[in-house]
Scaffold this motif. Structure first.
Motif, PDB file in Angstrom:
ATOM      1  N   ILE A 174       0.835  -1.146  -0.233  1.00 50.57           N
ATOM      2  CA  ILE A 174      -0.158   0.028  -0.029  1.00 50.57           C
ATOM      3  C   ILE A 174       0.943   0.768  -0.013  1.00 50.57           C
ATOM      4  N   LYS A 178       1.005   3.384  -3.602  1.00 50.55           N
ATOM      5  CA  LYS A 178       0.587   4.638  -3.647  1.00 50.55           C
ATOM      6  C   LYS A 178       1.280   5.985  -3.636  1.00 50.55           C
ATOM      7  N   ILE A 184      -5.303   2.315  -4.361  1.00 57.02           N
ATOM      8  CA  ILE A 184      -5.720   0.887  -4.087  1.00 57.02           C
ATOM      9  C   ILE A 184      -7.053   0.850  -3.983  1.00 57.02           C
ATOM     10  N   LEU A 186      -8.830  -2.285  -1.349  1.00 57.15           N
ATOM     11  CA  LEU A 186      -9.087  -3.656  -0.813  1.00 57.15           C
ATOM     12  C   LEU A 186     -10.503  -4.276  -0.603  1.00 57.15           C
ATOM     13  N   ILE A 202      -8.452   5.291   0.309  1.00 59.94           N
ATOM     14  CA  ILE A 202      -7.903   3.949  -0.754  1.00 59.94           C
ATOM     15  C   ILE A 202     -10.078   3.191  -0.562  1.00 59.94           C
TER      16      ILE A 202
END
Lengths: 306, 180
Positions: A174, A178, A184, A186, A202
């Motif tokens: 991450i 980034k 990103i 999740l 995120i």
């Protein structure tokens, strides 16, 4: 140029430093493609692998990287060492340094151990995974693989799927991706995604099908079997049913998506064999690239002035 | 204080002469290849290849060699050399390699380049071309083809500037303002 003698985490690296490591790794990858896969660059230096946690691939990868650079390698395995006699961590590290180690590669179940050793030692300390904190070389090799396959990282939609909360691989990735300008997201059960990450720009998906849409890169994480039965998810079967990467779900992703996994895989749990061994999988290339990236890190750290 | 040692025309004439010498000594271009040392040597190798082509109407392969991993001064340099790619996309075994560098000085870069080349295969022979030989060898190394021999003091530096790097073609000798 790198400015610190140690590689402790991605968090401490600048974008320029990350790119320098990736560019240097590309040159080492060429070397690994030759008949003679070894260069004399770090001849006379000594590398010590200090692994307080089981590991096959990371330890082997570091060992081979060190050997390809012509350093001597000692593998210090904990069950046979004085650690079982109660020697303290710092005493063990100082002993290893007194033997003449220039590089100490450390893996430990407690977060922050590499940082502590880096302060105490003159040798370069490389973090090979500390607790649930970071695993920087894994993130670097993942970034290298993505850059090689997609020719860029900026602007890509990258999904990380699984047990984010306990994963140092996820954390390093991450930070790294980034910094390099990727978007990103999740995907996983709410119990395995830390709330604070949602504040970091995120996207979080608890539904696999929704999360897979428009993704360029899919990073599957290992379900850590040792965490079974602690209430994070009801059973591996149920985990697999909801968040496992199956062919039906995979068909929802982009046609040119690539699938990554840091290994070791639980086939049939987080990923099916069909996908792991399929044409979109870059899992074995990640292993090869890991070698090149670790050589680059050691080469660059050797040049940092003390 | 800086002094121009060679201008555009001088460099071009030296390269033309050396291209002829290479062809003469090797009796043509058979089994010949050019490998330039990053970076200046790579540009000069490409120029030599095009001159040889003009003369003999034959293409000869050109590669680039990075010697960072083979240097003997990694421990004493101020900073780690920038690593560039080695691109020798042909099999060097049994070829006659013409190794190209811009300036020959201590000979240590050439020593590193020889080791790097030999790790790529077993060439039939290696010959050395340099644009400038400034003396002060620290190893028993000698060039087969030299653009210009220039006596220098150790305190001076020789800089080869090329259009490929966005500069004008010329060779400059820099001397410290106060003689040491």
């Amino acid at each position: 140029m790198l400015t610190k003698k140690d590689l402790l985490g991605i968090k401490e690296l600048s974008v320029e430093e990350i790119n320098l490591i990736l560019d240097t790794a590309a040159v080492f990858k060429d070397v690994l493609g030759r008949d003679i896969k070894k260069v004399p660059t770090l001849r006379g230096k000594t590398t010590v692998n200090l692994f307080f946690e089981p590991s096959t691939r990371t330890r082997t990868s570091f060992e081979l990287a060190a050997k390809r650079l012509s350093t001597d390698v000692i593998n210090f395995s904990v069950p046979t060492s004085s650690v079982v006699k109660g020697e303290s961590l710092i005493d063990t590290a100082l002993t290893v340094q007194a033997l003449g180690a220039d590089f100490i590669i450390i893996r430990h179940s407690s977060s922050g151990v590499p940082h502590l050793l880096a302060k105490k030692l003159k040798a370069s300390v490389i973090n090979a995974g500390d607790g649930t904190n970071e695993h920087p070389t894994q993130a670097l090799l993942d970034a290298f693989t993505i850059r090689e396959k997609k020719e860029k990282i900026e602007g890509l939609e990258i999904a990380i799927v699984g047990d984010i909360a306990h994963s140092r691989v996820a954390k390093s990735n991450i930070y790294c991706l980034k910094k390099l300008g990727a978007k990103i997201r999740l995907i996983g059960p709410p119990t395995l995604i830390p709330k604070e990450l949602e504040r970091m720009d995120i996207d979080v998906f608890h539904n696999m099908e929704a999360g897979l849409k428009d993704v360029d890169v899919l990073m599957m994480l290992r379900i850590q079997m040792e965490r079974q039965g602690r209430g994070f998810f009801p059973s591996t079967k149920e985990y697999s049913r909801n968040w496992g990467l199956t062919s039906e779900r995979f068909s929802l992703a982009k046609d040119d998506v690539i699938v990554m996994h840091p290994g070791p895989m639980n086939r049939g749990v987080e990923i099916t064999s069909e996908i792991a061994d399929g044409p979109r999988s870059v899992i074995l290339e990640q292993v090869t690239n890991g070698l090149a990236v670790r050589m680059a890190v050691m080469y660059l750290l050797a040049g940092v002035k003390r | 204080m800086s002094k121009e040692l060679m201008n555009k025309m001088d460099i071009d004439r030296a390269l033309t002469r050396m291209a002829h010498e290479i062809i003469e000594k090797n009796k043509g271009t058979e089994k010949l290849c050019l490998v330039g040392i990053q970076r200046g040597g790579v540009h000069l190798a490409k120029r030599l290849a095009s001159k040889i082509k003009q003369i003999e109407k034959k293409d000869i392969p050109v590669g680039s060699l990075d010697i960072a991993f083979y240097r003997d001064d990694l421990n004493i340099r101020k900073e780690q050399p920038v690593v560039r790619r080695t691109e020798v996309l042909f099999e060097v075994t049994d070829l006659k390699i013409i190794l190209v560098d811009d300036v020959l000085f201590t000979g240590r870069s050439i020593r590193a380049a020889l080791d790097a080349l030999i790790d790529l295969g077993r060439p039939a022979s290696i010959q050395l071309v340099v644009l400038i030989d400034r003396g002060h060898r620290e190893l028993p190394i000698k060039a087969d083809y030299v653009g210009k021999n220039i006596p220098t003091a150790l305190s001076e530096t020789v800089e080869v500037q090329l259009v490929e790097e966005g500069l004008e073609d010329r060779v400059i000798l820099e001397s410290p303002l106060v003689p040491l």
